[in-house]
Design a protein around this motif. Sequence first.
Motif, PDB file in Angstrom:
ATOM      1  N   ARG A 137      15.816 -27.483 -55.213  1.00 12.93           N
ATOM      2  CA  ARG A 137      15.705 -27.304 -53.766  1.00 12.93           C
ATOM      3  C   ARG A 137      14.996 -25.982 -53.482  1.00 12.93           C
ATOM      4  O   ARG A 137      14.674 -25.240 -54.392  1.00 12.93           O
ATOM      5  N   ARG A 173      29.710 -24.283 -50.263  1.00 11.42           N
ATOM      6  CA  ARG A 173      29.908 -24.298 -48.804  1.00 11.42           C
ATOM      7  C   ARG A 173      30.335 -25.672 -48.312  1.00 11.42           C
ATOM      8  O   ARG A 173      30.904 -25.797 -47.234  1.00 11.42           O
ATOM      9  N   GLU A 181      18.906 -15.366 -49.843  1.00  6.19           N
ATOM     10  CA  GLU A 181      20.077 -16.232 -49.934  1.00  6.19           C
ATOM     11  C   GLU A 181      20.696 -16.198 -51.312  1.00  6.19           C
ATOM     12  O   GLU A 181      21.651 -16.932 -51.569  1.00  6.19           O
ATOM     13  N   GLY A 222      19.862 -15.590 -45.154  1.00  6.54           N
ATOM     14  CA  GLY A 222      20.486 -16.912 -45.042  1.00  6.54           C
ATOM     15  C   GLY A 222      21.908 -16.775 -45.537  1.00  6.54           C
ATOM     16  O   GLY A 222      22.212 -17.034 -46.699  1.00  6.54           O
ATOM     17  N   THR A 223      22.777 -16.357 -44.626  1.00  9.29           N
ATOM     18  CA  THR A 223      24.128 -15.968 -45.072  1.00  9.29           C
ATOM     19  C   THR A 223      25.007 -17.161 -45.409  1.00  9.29           C
ATOM     20  O   THR A 223      26.057 -16.978 -46.007  1.00  9.29           O
ATOM     21  N   ASN A 224      24.570 -18.372 -45.049  1.00  6.90           N
ATOM     22  CA  ASN A 224      25.353 -19.534 -45.499  1.00  6.90           C
ATOM     23  C   ASN A 224      25.236 -19.648 -47.018  1.00  6.90           C
ATOM     24  O   ASN A 224      26.239 -19.697 -47.730  1.00  6.90           O
ATOM     25  N   ASP A 225      23.995 -19.671 -47.473  1.00  6.74           N
ATOM     26  CA  ASP A 225      23.806 -19.754 -48.913  1.00  6.74           C
ATOM     27  C   ASP A 225      24.199 -18.450 -49.601  1.00  6.74           C
ATOM     28  O   ASP A 225      24.758 -18.473 -50.694  1.00  6.74           O
ATOM     29  N   ARG A 247      10.562 -22.685 -41.586  1.00  9.28           N
ATOM     30  CA  ARG A 247      10.921 -22.644 -43.004  1.00  9.28           C
ATOM     31  C   ARG A 247      10.371 -23.867 -43.716  1.00  9.28           C
ATOM     32  O   ARG A 247      10.476 -24.983 -43.203  1.00  9.28           O
ATOM     33  N   LEU A 271      14.854 -19.667 -37.004  1.00  8.98           N
ATOM     34  CA  LEU A 271      14.907 -20.626 -38.104  1.00  8.98           C
ATOM     35  C   LEU A 271      14.638 -22.023 -37.572  1.00  8.98           C
ATOM     36  O   LEU A 271      15.381 -22.528 -36.735  1.00  8.98           O
ATOM     37  N   CYS A 327      19.920 -15.573 -40.131  1.00 10.92           N
ATOM     38  CA  CYS A 327      19.851 -16.894 -39.518  1.00 10.92           C
ATOM     39  C   CYS A 327      20.946 -17.838 -40.020  1.00 10.92           C
ATOM     40  O   CYS A 327      20.965 -19.014 -39.697  1.00 10.92           O
ATOM     41  N   GLY A 328      21.907 -17.320 -40.808  1.00 15.07           N
ATOM     42  CA  GLY A 328      23.068 -18.136 -41.178  1.00 15.07           C
ATOM     43  C   GLY A 328      23.974 -18.300 -39.966  1.00 15.07           C
ATOM     44  O   GLY A 328      23.739 -17.678 -38.909  1.00 15.07           O
ATOM     45  N   ARG A 376      14.474 -25.531 -39.255  1.00 14.60           N
ATOM     46  CA  ARG A 376      14.708 -26.231 -40.525  1.00 14.60           C
ATOM     47  C   ARG A 376      13.860 -27.501 -40.499  1.00 14.60           C
ATOM     48  O   ARG A 376      14.260 -28.491 -39.889  1.00 14.60           O
ATOM     49  N   ASP A 398      13.572 -27.346 -47.637  1.00 12.09           N
ATOM     50  CA  ASP A 398      14.596 -26.639 -48.406  1.00 12.09           C
ATOM     51  C   ASP A 398      15.616 -27.512 -49.147  1.00 12.09           C
ATOM     52  O   ASP A 398      15.993 -27.198 -50.264  1.00 12.09           O
ATOM     53  N   MET A 454      13.593 -16.014 -47.217  1.00 10.27           N
ATOM     54  CA  MET A 454      15.014 -15.908 -46.930  1.00 10.27           C
ATOM     55  C   MET A 454      15.652 -15.143 -48.075  1.00 10.27           C
ATOM     56  O   MET A 454      15.204 -15.240 -49.221  1.00 10.27           O
TER      57      MET A 454
HETATM   58  C1  PEP Z   1      21.535 -20.168 -44.841  1.00  4.93           C
HETATM   59  O1  PEP Z   1      21.646 -20.489 -46.008  1.00  4.93           O
HETATM   60  O2  PEP Z   1      22.210 -19.278 -44.313  1.00  4.93           O
HETATM   61  C2  PEP Z   1      20.566 -20.859 -43.978  1.00  4.93           C
HETATM   62  C3  PEP Z   1      20.356 -20.437 -42.739  1.00  4.93           C
HETATM   63  O3  PEP Z   1      19.962 -21.956 -44.474  1.00  4.93           O
HETATM   64  P1  PEP Z   1      20.669 -23.377 -44.588  1.00  4.93           P
HETATM   65  O4  PEP Z   1      21.952 -23.305 -43.834  1.00  4.93           O
HETATM   66  O5  PEP Z   1      19.723 -24.342 -44.032  1.00  4.93           O
HETATM   67  O6  PEP Z   1      20.860 -23.498 -46.068  1.00  4.93           O
END
Ligand code: PEP
Length: 883
Positions: A677, A791, A757, A778-781, A629, A571, A843-844, A573, A632, A755
């Motif tokens: 976004r 988050r 997400e 994208g496990t954060n989102d 990427r 990833l 990639c989170g 960014r 975003d 991704m």
């Molecule tokens: C995610 O969402 O997991 C991610 C890797 O992207 P970002 O943290 O940049 O939103």
Amino acid sequence: KKWVYTFGNGAAEGRAGDVAILGGKGANLAEMASLGLPVPPGLTIIADACALYHKNGRDLPEELKLQVMAGLHGMEIVTGKTFGGSQSPLLLSVRSGARASMPGMMDTVLNLGLNDRTVEALGHDAGDARFAWDSYRRFIQMYGDVVMGLDHEMFEEILEDEKGRLGHEYDTDMSAVEWQHVVSLYKKLIEDELGEAFPQDCHVQLWGAIGAVFASWTNHRAVTYRHLHNIPGDWGTAVNVQAMVFGNLGSSSATGVAFTRNPSTGEAELYGEFLVNAQGEDVVAGIRTPQSITEAARLVSGSDKPSMEKLMPEAFSEFLAICKRLETHYRDMQDLEFTIERGKLWMLQTRSGKRTTRAAMKIAVDMVEEGLISQEEAVCRIEPSSLDQLLHPTIDPGISRPIIGSGLPASPGAATGEIVFTAEEAVAAEAEGRRVILVRIETSPEDIHGMHAAEGILTTRGGMTSHAAVVARGMGIPCVTGAGSMRVDMRNKVLIGVGCMLKRGDIITIDGSSGRVLKGEVPMTQPELSGDFGKLMEWADSLRRMTVRTNADTPADARAARAFGAEGIGLCRTEHMFFEGDRIHVMREMILAESEKGRRAALDELLPMQRSDFTELFQIMHGLPVTIRLLDPPLHEFLPKTDGEIVEVAAAMGMPQTVFRQRLDALHEFNPMLGHRGCRLAISYPEIAEMQARAIFEAAVAAARITGAPVVPEIMVPLVGLRSELDYVTAVIDGVAAAVAQETGMEIEYLTGTMIELPRAALRAHVIAEAAEFFSFGTNDLTQTTFGISRDDAARFINTYQRKGIIERDPFISLDFDGVGELIRIAAERGRQTRPELKLGICGEHGGDPASIHFCEDADLDYVSCSPFRVPIARLAAAQATL
Ligand code: PEP
Ligand code: MG
């Protein structure tokens, strides 16, 4: 039900494997006894009884009590002594022993079985009345504190007063009669304070002590320790009741603690400390500074006190043989406790020794070379997250700074911070984001929360096995113990070092690798990642299936990650590139432009900057895969915020302020993380995606020409929920690719993917995969959108959730297997149904979390991607996940 397991005299009912039933201490005592090693006979009450004790209003079943009595009778037969007997009285130790080691967190009672009658008999047996009365007063003191709940200090005060009155400096100056008098004062204290007498009935003493050990499972410091180390509260502790042996029966007696290898460096040398004429906890408590066990270690330390090897050669050589035997038997470095009673060696404990990560590496590699363990076992013996310790900085060796003290190198790494003198101050300072060094005379289990909050720990007393040393090593916090040339004045809150007097808030640096203490802040260097580390990583790499990539936005990140062994970028960014230097101005012009023409003009300026960034990344990665990427984040993140900035940007763009502010208002979003976004930007303003794609392809051509290595960029579209979104953006990318190929005469191979997400994307993965060559979770989102928890705001209440037991782990740190994990499995399965060769990665933040990496292995992902410093952790965790 079998509540009690006995051991001793060359036999045992339990085994080392029974840790869940007998606790660590009990299981290993049983194992040692069954190996025929000299272990004082005893019994273990199983850990299940602990929960029952708490449930039944602090009572135990009759059946259990009968089994304890039967076990006790067996101990009487083996020892030829009688519990509570007027002749040859049997004395007992009562100790906790949980499934996981919790050093010093729970209670212990020693010398149990002494009363006004048996003390006389003990004195007679030992031929030493002074020893008997000293043991009795120690027992009353411990029992009064642990079982009857009187403050330990009250006893100490009486003792200090008596010594003062008698003009004695040390406890050893006290005579039998004087100890006898202390005993009467102690008993009076108990009666005065509690209105009840110290129990003379040995059976009352025994059940009181057993109950106190069970009760200590729920004391404050044990609960804190469990919380810090993820030890479940329902495990409970076992209780070990064992015949006492005495290390304080004169100059041919001793007690000690040893590691079969050096727990700091991993060096294959017996490492330990002992005290002559001392009892049980004296070594661990760090009250007297102990002596070396081996002569070699004594020479290194420069101590003039003789080693055990010199002083007690026979016991030493027996001990050495036992160490070898236990290490070979357990196939791991052991941490041992022993006592020598009038020349006779007794083993009191063995367990896998806690060690620094550096030592763990060396021991694992050495043991493979010694043929003791396999490479797979070696890889499994390193806790991945502990690798963080190795990444600790050390003091630049070329630096000369005033050394204001030195002590023992108890836990490696260097740390700088403000001096604080109490655990509470350390916690308060950490909460304010200040870095502190906790400075104590010695630490106790009560300090545990403060130790955790500190960057480093310095004590003026204690050895390598003192509380501070053991706990700091376990936590991976740099620590110096026994800095005898320094003095802590707790009353005036000052630390007195060589040629200086420092107060709270003054800055010091400690070096837990050399034991030095320096004034002020000192430059540090990063450690070498070769040697044992390199070898272990090589073994891990040969075992793992998943690839480990890195999240890297800048050339510096990418270089660091390569050095840590990253196999590509998972990833990049791109937005982070826009925050650098002057670029933010151009970026703002682009966003705030009122027309496509204005945007294109700004984008033309951004293109060469992006192109040169990508060229550099491709060069650093030299043919390894690089996932880039497209832009975003919500645009408002780039906008000027303060009035000053607004005025400045408006002027730079030549826009009247009112118009400029209107434009800002128009870009305002109520919920930007769910707003304009991700791919939505590329759909609204395809010229942005066009510029980025062009930068990528032109950079790929340039890098391939420079390095000669083929570049296969992977272009990733963020926040896709609909296949039609992906189709739209992919068409833009493909168009640019064709144009660049024509212009440069060089066809670049590339992948386009997305991704995952959003829950919708996961559920519609079979359709989305028709348009995507890879998925990156994208496990954060995905966590944010699955839970519906922002988050950016989660931190405000996740702690409360954890404290109240609503959730166990923070799902933004460790993947929620049940919910988010289910979506990942669904997406992986459906995506591969459509496109079997679909590349899958994560990639989170979870890509660097060992537990989440295990999940990724199970879900059959192709790679994980994490921040550069977590790459070694991920390599190791990915290897362990396959075993
Ligand atoms: C995610 O969402 O997991 C991610 C890797 O992207 P970002 O943290 O940049 O939103
Ligand atoms: Mg995201």
